[in-house]
Design an enzyme around this catalytic site. Structure first.
Site, short mmCIF file in Angstrom:
data_model
loop_
_atom_site.label_atom_id
_atom_site.label_comp_id
_atom_site.label_asym_id
_atom_site.label_seq_id
_atom_site.Cartn_x
_atom_site.Cartn_y
_atom_site.Cartn_z
N LYS A 291 0.86 -1.18 0.00
CA LYS A 291 0.00 0.00 0.00
C LYS A 291 0.91 1.25 0.00
O LYS A 291 1.85 1.33 0.79
CB LYS A 291 -0.87 0.01 1.25
CG LYS A 291 -2.09 0.87 1.16
CD LYS A 291 -3.08 0.49 2.28
CE LYS A 291 -4.46 1.00 2.00
NZ LYS A 291 -5.46 0.51 2.97
N GLU A 377 -19.03 -5.72 10.04
CA GLU A 377 -19.95 -5.00 10.93
C GLU A 377 -21.08 -5.91 11.46
O GLU A 377 -21.53 -5.74 12.59
CB GLU A 377 -20.55 -3.79 10.20
CG GLU A 377 -19.58 -2.64 10.00
CD GLU A 377 -18.66 -2.83 8.79
OE1 GLU A 377 -18.81 -3.83 8.07
OE2 GLU A 377 -17.79 -1.96 8.57
N ARG A 405 -25.63 -2.39 7.17
CA ARG A 405 -25.61 -3.83 6.82
C ARG A 405 -25.79 -4.75 8.03
O ARG A 405 -25.90 -5.94 7.89
CB ARG A 405 -24.36 -4.20 6.06
CG ARG A 405 -23.08 -4.01 6.75
CD ARG A 405 -21.90 -4.58 5.98
NE ARG A 405 -21.93 -4.28 4.54
CZ ARG A 405 -20.95 -4.64 3.69
NH1 ARG A 405 -19.90 -5.29 4.14
NH2 ARG A 405 -21.00 -4.35 2.41
#
Ligand SMILES: Cc1ncc(C[n+]2csc(CCOP(=O)(O)OP(=O)(O)O)c2C)c(N)n1
Ligand SMILES: CC(=O)[C@@H](O)[C@H](O)COP(=O)(O)O
Ligand SMILES: [Mg+2]
Length: 649
Positions: A291, A377, A405
């Site tokens: 990254k 989540e 969600r």
């Protein structure tokens, strides 16, 4: 300066790229030069606008290889979460748009069908791409269309449950489908969990294909003696797979594994993708990337590899040019730590976003009391239910939009069991640059229907601290605390408190009750001042706890000629809607006008711009209120009693 000149300034080759076909014919050397030019371009542009510079620097070679092996848009390239699609946009003719990246009317920070035929998934929520890919591949198979489906999914997104639901189906369906795992070992912070460990074990192992080829070569000289030799070879392959190739997990699922491959080597990635393309079934290409690759400030950023600077940053250091003032997040982080010092039962949960949500501060002092569950989540909510059943009080800190969600988990796993879990929703309301799928505008409506769940919307730092403490003191059901992105609002003291409702301003005249939800408290004060200039009296209140509707709010409504609510959330099912229902139930016949965000997909821009577009400014609201109350003067029965006639169409 023309686009061509501007782009060419970032490199001769980049200036020649108008679409994927331009990179297909480039040589290896040219591709290396182009990759460097793209990195220069990304750093130069994103340092001015803010955006996901770290993730995109990590996928330059990967994206080049994808567009060389596959034929977008006939072949579909999907990007999970979509924050790493800038290079894809650069290669598909959108270089000119980067001067207005994530700005109103400018390039979206995520794929956008309106922008290009090369884009498909617009949702910025993680872990969806493999499900899209499964469906697409099934559709092409059923329609007899020979088109490749390629999904790029990060190691972080792969910790999301939907990915495993999709893999389960992809394996069974057996359709041709290429899954590119972009494994840079990080979400924001290092990716957690068994899967991350598994991927890192793969990174450390030689590609078992290579080991297999070596063994085959060795055995190849042995004369084939029919079945026994086959058995030997198969046993050797199985032994190798089990011993040196922990990718058995994927292959045992029925998905071919190719890799690990150096994700910064275009030729190596291309070779892996071509093998995958021609395999004729589902294949995982495990690309190992870094990254922020090639940009030292990102590579050396231990926090999150410059995952997503929210605004312009210094190219030399990566530091934001505009130092953020005290953010809502900071106030929450400090107060949570203070609470945790006093309450050993209080623990924290993050879904791979410890720093952005402020939970990291608690983790630094009490690492054993903070759980990073990955981008999961749903699991966070039900694991919190487990923690509560075990006698703890979990605080689940997520961005408001991401809790959507986990509605079922909050409703049934937490609320139906009346468990003391506190959900802290940062970035609630209109956020801005990340666009519609990041807008935290649904929570007060969606979670407002949950029996026994209470929602607080603090108006400033003082009420955030107070309402957080009130929330963690609730032991017979879930609580939600929601606040917006950015700098925390200046403290707005109350004149008095009626039950849980704070009266912020009042007048001798009781023409209007203005219910200013959460961070709209200051807006309410400005509206009252403007309307007072027209001779009307406005009582401004902050309900603090907005769901269920406080009884005192209904009583206050009964004492006014008009009620107006204003909230940074969707109107349908919002606080205004709920107040109107409570007033009807109490037979309080006072007209009500509810202002808020229309339930729609609102474009990206700054928070202020979008709120202004929606008429949610003091000037606009004051104009509306004045019009309504003066209209009542003229035709008292114009607004039918307890009407919650929409204030907006
Ligand atoms: C459901 C959901 N939760 C949280 C986020 C916030 N988020 C955006 S990118 C990101 C990290 C993604 O990591 P990874 O998939 O590995 O991609 P990388 O940034 O490393 O390329 C997170 C947590 C999100 N977009 N969606
Ligand atoms: C993609 C994602 O979910 C985040 O990276 C997003 O850009 C949030 O940014 P802020 O933290 O600036 O709100
Ligand atoms: Mg990652």
């Amino acid at each position: 300066m023309s686009v061509e000149e501007d782009t060419a300034n970032h490199g001769r080759l980049l200036g020649t790229v108008r679409g994927p076909q331009d990179v297909k014919r480039m040589s290896g050397e040219e591709l290396d030069v182009l990759a460097a030019e793209i990195r220069d371009f990304l750093i130069a542009k994103v340092s001015r606008t803010g955006g996901h510079v770290g993730p995109n620097l990590g996928v330059v070679e990967l994206t080049l290889a994808m567009h060389r092996v596959f034929d977008s848009p006939r072949d579909r390239l999907l990007f999970d979460t979509g924050h790493q699609a800038y290079v894809h946009k650069i290669l598909t003719g959108r270089q000119a748009g980067f001067d207005k990246l994530r700005q109103r009317g400018g390039l979206s920070g995520y794929p956008s069908q309106a922008e290009s035929e090369h884009d498909l998934i617009e949702n910025s929520h993680a872990s969806t791409a493999l499900s899209y890919a499964d469906g697409l591949a099934k559709a092409y198979a059923l329609r007899g269309e020979s088109r490749s489906v390629v999904a790029v999914v990060g190691d972080g997104a792969l910790t999301g449950g939907m990915c495993w639901e999709a893999l389960n189906n992809i394996a069974t369906a057996g359709n041709s489908l290429v899954i590119v795992v972009n494994d840079n070992g990080r979400s924001y912070s290092p990716t957690i969990g068994g899967l991350a460990d598994h991927l890192s074990s793969l990174r450390l192992n030689p590609g078992y294909e290579k080991v297999l080829d070596t063994v085959k070569d060795a055995l190849g000289s042995t004369p084939l003696v029919g079945k026994p030799m086959y058995e030997v070879l198969h046993a050797v392959k199985k032994g190798i797979k089990d011993a040196v190739a922990p990718q058995a997990m994927f292959e045992d699922l029925g998905i071919k594994y190719v890799g690990p491959v150096d994700g910064h080597d275009v030729a190596a990635v291309e070779a892996a993708l071509r093998a995958a393309k021609n395999f004729g079934g589902p294949v995982i290409v495990h690309a190992v990337t870094r990254k922020g690759y090639g940009y030292r400030p990102a590579e050396e950023d231990d926090a999150d590899c410059l995952h997503g600077p929210s605004s312009a940053f210094d190219v030399e250091t990566g530091a934001l040019l505009a130092a953020p003032s005290v953010k809502w997040t900071h106030v929450f982080a400090d107060e949570l730590l203070a609470v945790a010092d006093e309450r050993p039962d209080v623990v924290g949960i993050t879904a791979a976003m410890a720093e952005p949500t402020g939970i990291a501060k608690l983790a630094r002092k009490y690492p054993e009391r903070v759980y990073d569950v990955g981008i999961a989540e749903q699991h966070a909510a039900t694991s919190a239910a487990g923690l509560a059943l075990g006698g703890l009080h979990p605080v689940v800190a997520v961005y408001a939009t991401f809790l959507n969600r986990a509605f079922d988990q909050v409703l049934l796993d937490v609320a139906m069991h009346k468990l003391p879990v506190t959900f802290v929703l940062d970035r609630a309301g209109i956020t801005g640059p990340d666009g519609p799928s990041h807008y935290g505008i649904w929570d007060m409506s969606v979670f407002g229907v949950v029996p026994g769940l209470r929602i607080a919307a603090p108006r400033d730092a003082a009420t955030l601290r107070e309402e957080l403490r009130e929330a963690v003191a609730v032991d017979n059901g879930p609580t939600v605390l929601r606040f917006p992105t950015g700098a925390v609002a200046a403290d707005l003291p109350a004149l008095r408190r009626v039950g849980t409702v704070d009266v912020l301003a009042e007048s001798a005249r009781t023409d209007v009750l203005l219910v200013a939800v959460g961070s709209f408290g200051q807006l309410g004060m400005e509206v009252a001042a403007r309307v007072a200039e027209q001779g009307y009296g406005v009582t401004v209140v902050d309900p603090r706890w907005v769901r269920p509707i406080p009884a005192e709010l209904v009583e206050l409504a009964a004492r006014h000629r008009l009620v107006v609510s204003v909230e940074d959330g969707v109107r349908v099912g919002g606080v205004g809607d709920a107040l109107a229902q409570a007033m009807r139930d109490a037979d309080v016949r006072v007209p009500l006008k509810d202002l808020g965000v229309p339930a729609d997909w609102h474009p990206h821009g700054t928070r202020a711009q979008i709120l202004a577009d929606l008429g949610l400014t003091a000037q606009d609201v004051a104009r509306d209120v004045t019009g309504w109350i003066s209209g009542l003067d003229a035709t008292p029965d114009r607004l039918t009693p307890t009407s919650n006639a929409s204030a907006q169409n």
